[in-house]
Motif scaffolding. Structure first.
Motif, mmCIF file in Angstrom:
data_model
loop_
_atom_site.group_PDB
_atom_site.id
_atom_site.type_symbol
_atom_site.label_atom_id
_atom_site.label_comp_id
_atom_site.label_asym_id
_atom_site.label_seq_id
_atom_site.Cartn_x
_atom_site.Cartn_y
_atom_site.Cartn_z
ATOM 1 N N ALA A 1 -78.736 66.875 -33.192
ATOM 2 C CA ALA A 1 -79.520 65.677 -32.899
ATOM 3 C C ALA A 1 -80.089 65.066 -34.178
ATOM 4 O O ALA A 1 -80.050 63.844 -34.374
ATOM 5 C CB ALA A 1 -80.652 66.015 -31.929
ATOM 6 N N LEU B 1 -77.706 63.219 -36.274
ATOM 7 C CA LEU B 1 -77.472 61.863 -35.766
ATOM 8 C C LEU B 1 -78.597 60.924 -36.180
ATOM 9 O O LEU B 1 -78.361 59.807 -36.654
ATOM 10 C CB LEU B 1 -77.350 61.917 -34.236
ATOM 11 C CG LEU B 1 -77.332 60.591 -33.482
ATOM 12 C CD1 LEU B 1 -76.097 59.791 -33.850
ATOM 13 C CD2 LEU B 1 -77.389 60.840 -31.980
ATOM 14 N N THR C 1 -71.656 58.155 -34.017
ATOM 15 C CA THR C 1 -72.730 58.432 -33.070
ATOM 16 C C THR C 1 -72.179 59.074 -31.801
ATOM 17 O O THR C 1 -72.761 60.039 -31.274
ATOM 18 C CB THR C 1 -73.473 57.131 -32.712
ATOM 19 O OG1 THR C 1 -74.050 56.577 -33.897
ATOM 20 C CG2 THR C 1 -74.569 57.392 -31.694
ATOM 21 N N ALA D 1 -71.331 62.656 -32.489
ATOM 22 C CA ALA D 1 -72.538 63.483 -32.547
ATOM 23 C C ALA D 1 -73.066 63.763 -31.138
ATOM 24 O O ALA D 1 -73.493 64.883 -30.828
ATOM 25 C CB ALA D 1 -73.612 62.797 -33.389
ATOM 26 N N LEU D 2 -73.019 62.756 -30.281
ATOM 27 C CA LEU D 2 -73.478 62.946 -28.902
ATOM 28 C C LEU D 2 -72.597 63.948 -28.162
ATOM 29 O O LEU D 2 -73.076 64.721 -27.327
ATOM 30 C CB LEU D 2 -73.482 61.600 -28.167
ATOM 31 C CG LEU D 2 -74.540 60.597 -28.636
ATOM 32 C CD1 LEU D 2 -74.342 59.251 -27.940
ATOM 33 C CD2 LEU D 2 -75.949 61.127 -28.364
#
Length: 407
Positions: free
Chosen positions: A156, A159, A263, A266-267
């Motif tokens: 997290a 990100l 992004t 990363a999620l």
């Protein structure tokens, strides 16, 4: 799954673990900001992309060179002292850079690279020391959930940190460095507030060299760890090369699109850490095979259809399985390794598991330029296929589950 998520977050009910988790989270956030800002600053000063890239290369080399002695020091010295000193040194370095920029006197490039190296080397000691403290802060039954919670935090912040660092750098180049220094300061205070003993600190007369040798020997004699580390090194190399191929496919002309793609990836990793506890009952070899097979499938699909949307979707989907193998492995290592050797084993594993990683983008970029991104994806897929074959060999499967022998 919701119950497992709640159970994981309830680990923060242990006050000392909560302090460590929050302190490391703050320092990670600041570290991500300055890590992005440092090459941008060099690029601004020199106008050279090569010079900016050199910052990352030197830092990676510094980490590889220092990892083994760093792990030995983290076991030899009291871990609380290691963590406090590391935060103090990193805060001082980043504060010096930030103040210099704020005053209008930016440091020369050699000092900026030096600041990055100091930050990296100190972090190489603090990283395994911090990991080794977990067994002192949560019950053994909760170690796997603690590893998962730490992994999710890291993803997290990976990100959020760069995004925040970029925004702050646009406002004023000094801000990411100054805020990084502040986060290290808060982390230092939280570490000092921990009441429990964090382990480390020995007076057995052993030399640093013998400590390093003992750590390497332990890993070398552990067929379970060696198998997983070789697998991780090859997987990290191939998946990093594929991810860099995505950067080439999208290109600098669509920087916003590239940011959005990263992004999403990363999620996907964050979602993978959320799913990992549900797979805690699976054996390590099954997780390794599934993770490898999913990577091979991703490679085949994106080789045939190298469209940005397809690549992002496939890599993000693969990220749902990847964290489970790592979390399961790290939790088992805690059960197999004595506290006095934890940091040395961790640093040796980091070195082996990341041995090929610095070369992934170089190889991927060369393959893309020589032929095409599809060709690069095909090469990495063939490598992943070879890794998959290794995981199916009966002899290696036996090695993967054999407990290590103590030194």
């Amino acid at each position: 799954m919701a119950d497992q998520q709640v159970q994981r977050w309830t680990l923060l009910r242990y006050p000392d673990y909560g302090r460590l988790w929050l302190g490391h989270g703050l320092s990670l956030l600041g570290g991500h900001m300055s890590t992005l800002a440092l090459p941008l600053l060099v690029l601004d000063q020199t106008g050279s992309a090569t010079a900016a890239g050199l910052v990352g290369t030197v830092r990676m080399l510094a980490y590889l060179v220092s990892s083994l002695p760093a792990g030995a020091l983290a076991d030899r010295l009291p871990r609380r002292a290691v963590l406090v000193l590391a935060d103090a040194v990193r805060a001082a370095v980043m504060l010096a850079v930030g103040v210099a920029l704020w005053s209008g006197s930016p440091p020369p490039m050699v000092l900026l690279i030096g600041a990055g190296v100091v930050d990296t080397v100190v972090s190489a000691v603090a990283g395994p020391a911090g990991t080794a403290t977990l067994r002192h802060l949560v019950p053994a039954a909760d170690l796997a959930r603690a590893v998962a919670l730490d992994t999710g935090r890291g993803l997290a912040l990976g990100l959020i940190g760069p995004l925040l660092g970029g925004v702050l750098y646009q406002l004023a180049p000094a801000l990411p460095f100054l805020l990084d220094a502040v986060t290290y300061g808060f982390s230092l205070v939280l570490i000092l507030a921990i009441r429990r003993d964090l382990g480390g600190g020995r007076s057995d007369g052993a030399t640093l060299r013998s400590d390093i040798v003992d750590g390497v020997r332990f890993v070398a004699r552990s067929r379970f760890i060696v198998f997983y580390m070789v697998w991780a090194a090859l997987m990290n190399f191939a998946t990093a090369g594929i991810t860099f191929g995505l950067v080439v496919v999208i290109g600098p002309a669509d920087a916003a699109g590239l940011g959005a793609a990263m992004t999403v990836l990363a999620l996907g990793g964050i979602a993978g850490t959320a799913i990992a506890p549900r797979l805690s009952g699976w054996d390590q070899q099954t997780l390794v095979r599934l993770s490898t097979a999913s990577s091979v499938l991703v490679g085949v699909v994106i080789t045939l259809v190298p469209h940005p949307v397809v690549i992002v979707a496939c890599i993000a989907a693969r990220s749902l399985l990847a964290p489970a193998a790592g979390i399961h492995f790290n939790a088992r290592v805690f059960a197999l390794v004595a506290d006095a050797m934890t940091a040395r084993v961790q640093s040796t594993m980091y070195l082996i598991g990341g041995a090929f990683y610095p070369f992934a983008t170089l190889v991927s970029g060369w393959l893309c330029e020589w032929r095409s991104p599809s060709f690069a994806f095909a090469v990495f897929t063939v490598l992943l296929g070879g890794v998959m074959a290794l995981t199916l060999l009966p002899s290696l499967q036996a090695q993967a589950v054999t407990p290590p022998r103590s030194c």
